[in-house]
Design a protein around this motif. Structure first.
Motif, PDB file in Angstrom:
ATOM      1  N   SER A 150       0.807  -1.230   0.000  1.00 36.88           N
ATOM      2  CA  SER A 150       0.000   0.000   0.000  1.00 36.88           C
ATOM      3  C   SER A 150       0.834   1.272   0.000  1.00 36.88           C
ATOM      4  N   LEU A 165      -3.767  -4.740  -0.823  1.00 37.33           N
ATOM      5  CA  LEU A 165      -4.266  -4.797  -2.203  1.00 37.33           C
ATOM      6  C   LEU A 165      -5.413  -3.808  -2.408  1.00 37.33           C
ATOM      7  N   ALA A 166      -6.270  -3.709  -1.403  1.00 39.39           N
ATOM      8  CA  ALA A 166      -7.408  -2.778  -1.496  1.00 39.39           C
ATOM      9  C   ALA A 166      -6.936  -1.327  -1.580  1.00 39.39           C
ATOM     10  N   GLU A 167      -5.767  -1.048  -0.980  1.00 42.05           N
ATOM     11  CA  GLU A 167      -5.244   0.327  -0.962  1.00 42.05           C
ATOM     12  C   GLU A 167      -4.251   0.600  -2.093  1.00 42.05           C
ATOM     13  N   SER A 168      -3.831  -0.465  -2.810  1.00 39.26           N
ATOM     14  CA  SER A 168      -2.805  -0.292  -3.851  1.00 39.26           C
ATOM     15  C   SER A 168      -3.432   0.134  -5.176  1.00 39.26           C
ATOM     16  N   SER A 169      -2.704   0.995  -5.876  1.00 45.80           N
ATOM     17  CA  SER A 169      -3.155   1.387  -7.221  1.00 45.80           C
ATOM     18  C   SER A 169      -2.136   0.971  -8.277  1.00 45.80           C
ATOM     19  N   ASN A 178     -10.328  -2.984  -5.923  1.00 49.86           N
ATOM     20  CA  ASN A 178      -9.022  -2.805  -6.590  1.00 49.86           C
ATOM     21  C   ASN A 178      -9.197  -2.760  -8.109  1.00 49.86           C
ATOM     22  N   THR A 179      -8.479  -1.830  -8.747  1.00 48.61           N
ATOM     23  CA  THR A 179      -8.588  -1.707 -10.216  1.00 48.61           C
ATOM     24  C   THR A 179      -7.225  -1.804 -10.905  1.00 48.61           C
ATOM     25  N   SER A 180      -6.239  -2.394 -10.207  1.00 52.32           N
ATOM     26  CA  SER A 180      -4.909  -2.503 -10.835  1.00 52.32           C
ATOM     27  C   SER A 180      -4.503  -3.951 -11.105  1.00 52.32           C
ATOM     28  N   ASN A 217     -15.468  -6.938 -11.520  1.00 52.34           N
ATOM     29  CA  ASN A 217     -14.101  -6.480 -11.814  1.00 52.34           C
ATOM     30  C   ASN A 217     -13.813  -6.538 -13.319  1.00 52.34           C
ATOM     31  N   ALA A 251     -11.202  -7.649  -1.571  1.00 50.31           N
ATOM     32  CA  ALA A 251     -10.315  -6.530  -1.954  1.00 50.31           C
ATOM     33  C   ALA A 251     -10.416  -6.255  -3.452  1.00 50.31           C
ATOM     34  N   LEU A 252     -10.658  -7.315  -4.228  1.00 48.58           N
ATOM     35  CA  LEU A 252     -10.710  -7.152  -5.690  1.00 48.58           C
ATOM     36  C   LEU A 252     -12.036  -6.566  -6.168  1.00 48.58           C
TER      37      LEU A 252
END
Length: 433
Positions: free
Chosen positions: A275, A301-305, A332-334, A360, A328-329
């Motif tokens: 993150s 993962l939820a905070e990662s871009s 998540n959009t990355s 997703n 988390a997915l």
């Protein structure tokens, strides 16, 4: 002129052409005395090549490293030294290949307290402009001073590793890595490749001091993009230290920690790293991460871009961990690739991922192989895929999914893959030349 004609008539093989030009004699002299007086840059390009073609590959690197840039010369150096030479792995540069492999060889066979450290230090100013990647697949420990008698010690237990802590520290990379300004990839394994009958657990130690030295070195390696530390018995405490030092690294994109001993506490540190960094690829295959660690990774993962690939194959995340990653997915959009093979997952995880597949639009590849999704899990995934147009790979081998369900899932995924392929072909034909 009369004398010349007479010579020619007396010796039909004699010719003025056989007399070398003065330029050629000079170039021969320069090549012959290159070690004492390396003249090159002031010559014309064609003359430089003639000199370099005559140079011996056994000349000291102190002479050639920063003066000779001609690839043909370094190609000769490589071909004479190594049987297999594939320069595509070295940016198509023979010179880079030579210096990377030369430095790797010195480090692989460096014995602390025995090998002269100047072997490495003297090479730094010669190779630092050309080394971009180092792959060191073994690190030798110091020679044991107190060799025990074989008769009363046949030790191959983990206890031996603890006894060896004092004298098992490896070469300190902090002395080298910060001085390689172009280093972008570092692959390390702390262990011995061919110990044969001399096996001891202590040969495979990655000590606390090794870890703190490595952490400091990697932190100072500001252009590092890929860091791999595999098969090195890296545990939670060590990975926490490494993660802290990597947390705000400006360039790191890929981290491979596969085949280690990382558990939940280590995974929590890595969740924070995900993150707070620009990391794109994280490989944690074959570690000891359970559901608490997976939940921490899911939070990261939820905070990662930026993270695009996560590999958790051969861990113990089970459904509590699998569900957390699935949830988390939903936001998540990355992430594009996820490997959850061999994690004892079952129907509850498939239920969450059914929702993920319905919502997703970023994921391209999911691996659920060697789990226990069974009939209901397979049906849930099939439901989620009904309107999915983006997933192009879903591995369900040995996941106990019904054959018909597996076939229908395969059809949808295959259609998505074909649509992507046609789209890319269409895009390439419409691009302006």
């Amino acid at each position: 002129s009369f004398y010349t004609r007479r010579c020619i008539t007396e010796d039909p093989g004699w010719s003025l052409v056989t007399v070398p030009h003065l330029t050629e004699l000079c170039l021969q002299h320069i090549a012959h005395n290159f070690q004492m007086n390396p003249i090159l840059n002031c010559l014309l390009p064609e003359d430089q090549k003639k000199v370099v073609d005559r140079l011996s590959t056994s000349l000291p690197l102190t002479v050639t490293a920063n003066i000779v840039s001609h690839e043909d010369y370094w190609k000769r150096c490589c071909m004479e030294r190594w049987q297999v030479c594939d320069i595509s792995n070295y940016g198509d540069s023979w010179k880079r290949m030579f210096f990377e492999r030369h430095l790797e060889n010195i480090l692989k066979f460096f014995i602390p307290n025995t090998t002269d450290p100047n072997q490495v230090l003297e090479l730094i100013p010669l190779c630092k402009g050309y080394v971009r990647k180092l792959e060191i697949d073994q690190f030798l420990p110091p020679l044991r001073v107190d060799q025990k008698e074989e008769s009363n010690d046949v030790s191959d237990t983990e206890d031996d590793a603890e006894l060896g802590e004092v004298y098992m520290h490896h070469y300190n990379l902090k002395d080298l890595i910060p001085d390689l300004p172009h280093l972008e990839e570092l692959h390390l394994t702390y262990g011995v490749k061919s110990c044969g009958m001399n096996f001891e657990w202590s040969l495979f130690n990655f000590t606390d001091l090794d870890c703190s030295n490595l952490a400091a070195a990697v932190k100072m390696c500001r252009n590092l993009k890929v860091f791999k530390l595999t098969q090195s018995k890296v545990d939670d405490e060590k990975i926490k230290l490494l993660a802290r030092n990597l947390q705000y690294h400006p360039c790191l994109l890929e981290l491979d920690l596969s085949h280690n001993l990382i558990g939940d506490h280590g995974a929590q540190a890595l969740g924070k790293l995900i993150s707070h960094s620009r990391l794109e690829t994280l490989d944690l295959c074959n570690n000891q991460i359970c559901h608490l660690g997976a939940q921490a990774l899911a939070q990261g993962l939820a905070e990662s871009s930026t993270l695009t690939s996560l590999n958790l194959r051969l861990n113990f995340v089970e459904d509590k961990g699998g569900e957390a990653i699935g949830r988390a997915l939903l936001t998540n959009t990355s992430l594009r690739s996820l490997h959850l093979g061999s994690n004892n997952l079952s129907e509850p995880t498939a239920a969450v991922f059914s929702q993920v597949l319905a919502q997703n639009t970023t994921l391209r590849s999911i691996n659920f192989s060697c789990n226990h999704l069974r009939l209901d899990g397979g049906k849930k995934l099939l439901e989620g895929l009904a309107n999915n147009k983006t997933l192009t790979e879903l591995d369900l081998r040995h996941a106990e999914v019904e054959q018909e369900t597996d076939f229908l899932i395969h059809q949808i995924v295959w259609a998505n893959r074909e649509a992507v392929r046609r789209g890319s072909l269409q895009h390439s034909t419409t691009e302006p030349l």
